[in-house]
Design a protein around this motif. Sequence first.
Motif, short mmCIF file in Angstrom:
data_model
loop_
_atom_site.label_atom_id
_atom_site.label_comp_id
_atom_site.label_asym_id
_atom_site.label_seq_id
_atom_site.Cartn_x
_atom_site.Cartn_y
_atom_site.Cartn_z
N ARG A 390 3.41 -22.71 -23.03
CA ARG A 390 3.68 -22.68 -24.46
C ARG A 390 4.38 -21.38 -24.88
O ARG A 390 4.60 -21.14 -26.06
N GLN A 391 4.72 -20.55 -23.88
CA GLN A 391 5.36 -19.26 -24.15
C GLN A 391 6.85 -19.26 -23.81
O GLN A 391 7.46 -18.20 -23.68
N ASP A 392 7.43 -20.45 -23.65
CA ASP A 392 8.86 -20.61 -23.38
C ASP A 392 9.33 -19.77 -22.19
O ASP A 392 10.27 -18.97 -22.31
N PRO A 393 8.68 -19.92 -21.01
CA PRO A 393 9.08 -19.10 -19.85
C PRO A 393 10.23 -19.72 -19.07
O PRO A 393 10.45 -20.94 -19.09
N ASN A 394 10.99 -18.87 -18.39
CA ASN A 394 11.97 -19.34 -17.40
C ASN A 394 11.37 -19.24 -15.99
O ASN A 394 11.56 -20.12 -15.16
N VAL A 395 10.65 -18.12 -15.77
CA VAL A 395 10.06 -17.86 -14.44
C VAL A 395 8.58 -17.55 -14.61
O VAL A 395 8.20 -16.77 -15.49
N ILE A 396 7.75 -18.19 -13.76
CA ILE A 396 6.30 -17.95 -13.79
C ILE A 396 5.87 -17.49 -12.40
O ILE A 396 6.22 -18.11 -11.40
N LEU A 397 5.12 -16.40 -12.35
CA LEU A 397 4.52 -15.97 -11.09
C LEU A 397 3.01 -16.18 -11.17
O LEU A 397 2.37 -15.67 -12.09
N VAL A 398 2.48 -16.93 -10.23
CA VAL A 398 1.04 -17.15 -10.13
C VAL A 398 0.56 -16.34 -8.92
O VAL A 398 1.01 -16.57 -7.80
N GLY A 399 -0.36 -15.40 -9.16
CA GLY A 399 -0.79 -14.51 -8.09
C GLY A 399 -1.20 -15.22 -6.82
O GLY A 399 -0.83 -14.82 -5.73
N GLU A 400 -1.95 -16.31 -6.96
CA GLU A 400 -2.40 -17.05 -5.78
C GLU A 400 -2.82 -18.46 -6.18
O GLU A 400 -3.46 -18.65 -7.22
N ILE A 401 -2.42 -19.45 -5.37
CA ILE A 401 -2.89 -20.82 -5.59
C ILE A 401 -4.17 -20.99 -4.78
O ILE A 401 -4.14 -21.08 -3.55
N ARG A 402 -5.30 -21.03 -5.49
CA ARG A 402 -6.60 -21.03 -4.81
C ARG A 402 -7.27 -22.40 -4.81
O ARG A 402 -8.16 -22.65 -4.00
N ASP A 403 -6.90 -23.26 -5.76
CA ASP A 403 -7.61 -24.53 -5.90
C ASP A 403 -6.68 -25.62 -6.38
O ASP A 403 -5.51 -25.37 -6.72
N PHE A 404 -7.20 -26.85 -6.42
CA PHE A 404 -6.41 -28.02 -6.83
C PHE A 404 -5.87 -27.87 -8.25
O PHE A 404 -4.70 -28.17 -8.52
N GLU A 405 -6.70 -27.39 -9.16
CA GLU A 405 -6.31 -27.28 -10.57
C GLU A 405 -5.09 -26.37 -10.74
O GLU A 405 -4.12 -26.73 -11.42
N THR A 406 -5.13 -25.20 -10.09
CA THR A 406 -4.01 -24.26 -10.17
C THR A 406 -2.76 -24.85 -9.53
O THR A 406 -1.66 -24.77 -10.08
N ALA A 407 -2.93 -25.47 -8.35
CA ALA A 407 -1.80 -26.09 -7.65
C ALA A 407 -1.16 -27.18 -8.48
O ALA A 407 0.07 -27.27 -8.58
N GLU A 408 -1.98 -28.01 -9.14
CA GLU A 408 -1.47 -29.13 -9.94
C GLU A 408 -0.64 -28.64 -11.12
O GLU A 408 0.47 -29.13 -11.36
N VAL A 409 -1.16 -27.64 -11.85
CA VAL A 409 -0.43 -27.12 -13.01
C VAL A 409 0.85 -26.42 -12.57
O VAL A 409 1.91 -26.56 -13.21
N ALA A 410 0.79 -25.66 -11.45
CA ALA A 410 1.97 -24.95 -10.95
C ALA A 410 3.07 -25.93 -10.55
O ALA A 410 4.26 -25.71 -10.85
N ILE A 411 2.69 -27.02 -9.89
CA ILE A 411 3.69 -28.01 -9.46
C ILE A 411 4.29 -28.73 -10.66
O ILE A 411 5.51 -28.98 -10.72
N LYS A 412 3.46 -29.03 -11.65
CA LYS A 412 3.99 -29.67 -12.86
C LYS A 412 4.98 -28.75 -13.57
O LYS A 412 6.01 -29.20 -14.08
N ALA A 413 4.67 -27.45 -13.58
CA ALA A 413 5.59 -26.48 -14.19
C ALA A 413 6.91 -26.44 -13.43
O ALA A 413 7.99 -26.38 -14.03
N ALA A 414 6.83 -26.49 -12.08
CA ALA A 414 8.04 -26.47 -11.25
C ALA A 414 8.89 -27.71 -11.46
O ALA A 414 10.12 -27.67 -11.33
#
Length: 571
Positions: A390-414
């Motif tokens: 919701r912050q209108d990003p172009n590039v997002i860095l996620v420190g570490e993908i540790r679980d399903f929830e983080t992986a799912e949101v990161a992939i949807k963002a990609a």
Amino acid sequence: MANRFGEVLLKTGKINQQQLTAALALQKEQGGRIGTILVKQGFITDRELIQALSQHFGVPAIDLDAVEVDEAVIKIVPAEIARKYTILPVGKAGATVTLAMVDPTNVFAVDDIKFMTGYKVEPVVASETSIRNAIDKYYGSTHAIELKKVMENMTEEIETDLEVLEEEQELDLATLEDDAEQAPVVKLVNIFMTDAIKRGASDIHVEPYEKDYRVRFRIDGLLYDVMHPPLKLREAITSRIKIMAKLDIAEKRLPQDGRIKIKTKVQNKVKDLDLRVSVLPTIFGEKIVMRLLDKDNLMLDLSRLGFEPDSMRRFEQAILKPYGMVLVTGPTGSGKTNTLYSALSRINQIDINIITAEDPVEFNLPGINQVQMKEQIGLNFAAALRSFLRQDPNVILVGEIRDFETAEVAIKAALTGHLVLSTLHTNDAPSTISRLMNMGIEPFLVATSVHLIAAQRLVRRVCSFCKEPYEAPIGALVNVGFSEQEARSLKLFRGRGCDRCNNTGYKGRVGLYEVMEVDEEIRDLILSGANAFELRQKATEKGMMTLRGSGLAKIREGVTSIEEVLRETLQ
């Protein structure tokens, strides 16, 4: 003398004219002895230098690495005089002391020793490096002497006053605070922090055991034993560090995390550093690990990290794409954060909005919005990612993908028009695909979102100041991965050990990279359920350089050693 000695080496065929000219130019620029410069440049060995000096001066040579000098002999010459003239007493017979010297014609040194000690002097010749190393060995480095004095003073001043509290005893908070603020305790903690910075350490480990208390530094990835403070000072030292990190000194049952900001002077330069402090209760007390975060050591130039040219081209192409996912994988301490920060630095422009979710934020990067994770209030990677969208990003860095929830949101963002950079803990690039699917991500989502995976390791660089060529058996080189033909002509280098590299032969680290591009063929394999072995085969066919291959390239370039590559990679 320098030029004459150089001419002697030239006439005996030890060096050629080009090497002598280069060494003389360095001597003019930096100073120092011509023989020492020739050794540092790898033109002659230390042994060849000693033999040449012996012939030149007409006095016997001595290999200080092969002899053990008696303590009574060492005491004949004071440490400051040994350092002043670069000399070392190595033997005594009657009224004569045998003196190892770089320049046996130095009459000032000989006269000084005669006058101070009353002994006659019999000179023998040794190299400057070996004498300096021996001085540090027998007299201790200047810093070590200072530290020893402090620790002796501390024992005298505090040992009798400080009572070690057992786990079952009630804690006296006032006593802990008072002991922690004692001047010798403060000085000791300051000394080992400063020493760690001077040595280029990345971590300081303060460890209590039943009958021992030790401090270790991690330098270039390996731990080195530095000192053993008196066991009775355990509580005072722990409390001092906790006070500096603004932690609860009365809480000894739970882990705690804090931060220390310090300013210190190193080589006439004032440095501001952050120390990330982690306190962990163990059965014999609290173990403390301090991670030194030095902005001067942060290298944000992708071209200097260790990428081979083709791997670098693929990585740059992936991070310059407008959307998709780029993953960097490897174990803890393999330099993943540095690679990601370098990638962000490469794409950071005024027209791009970059947001990061980190745990913890290690360095502040100008122009980038960095968010610190706080699990205790529900701010984890997945929650941060949702708000980022919701912050209108172009590039997002996620420190570490540790679980399903983080992986799912990161992939949807990609998949919705954002470039996502993140890390995973896997052994190599192909196995990252399997890891994501094991987390519960559908193969078609992995195949369409991930554009590139870079696996990395860090190996130590051969010290450039004491680098020397050597030969290894052809069979051993073939076992490492070289062809028999290449093994016959390969030039190998290793560090002999000098004061610049703490006599380890290594100084600094460089990355090994395995970069797997997810193109159409790899994508089809992922969709068909291929395993990591099949993905590796296909990627290698298409030109992917493996971690071992990257290591072999660094050996060819003389950057690292066979031992380092074998320690960090599999064939």
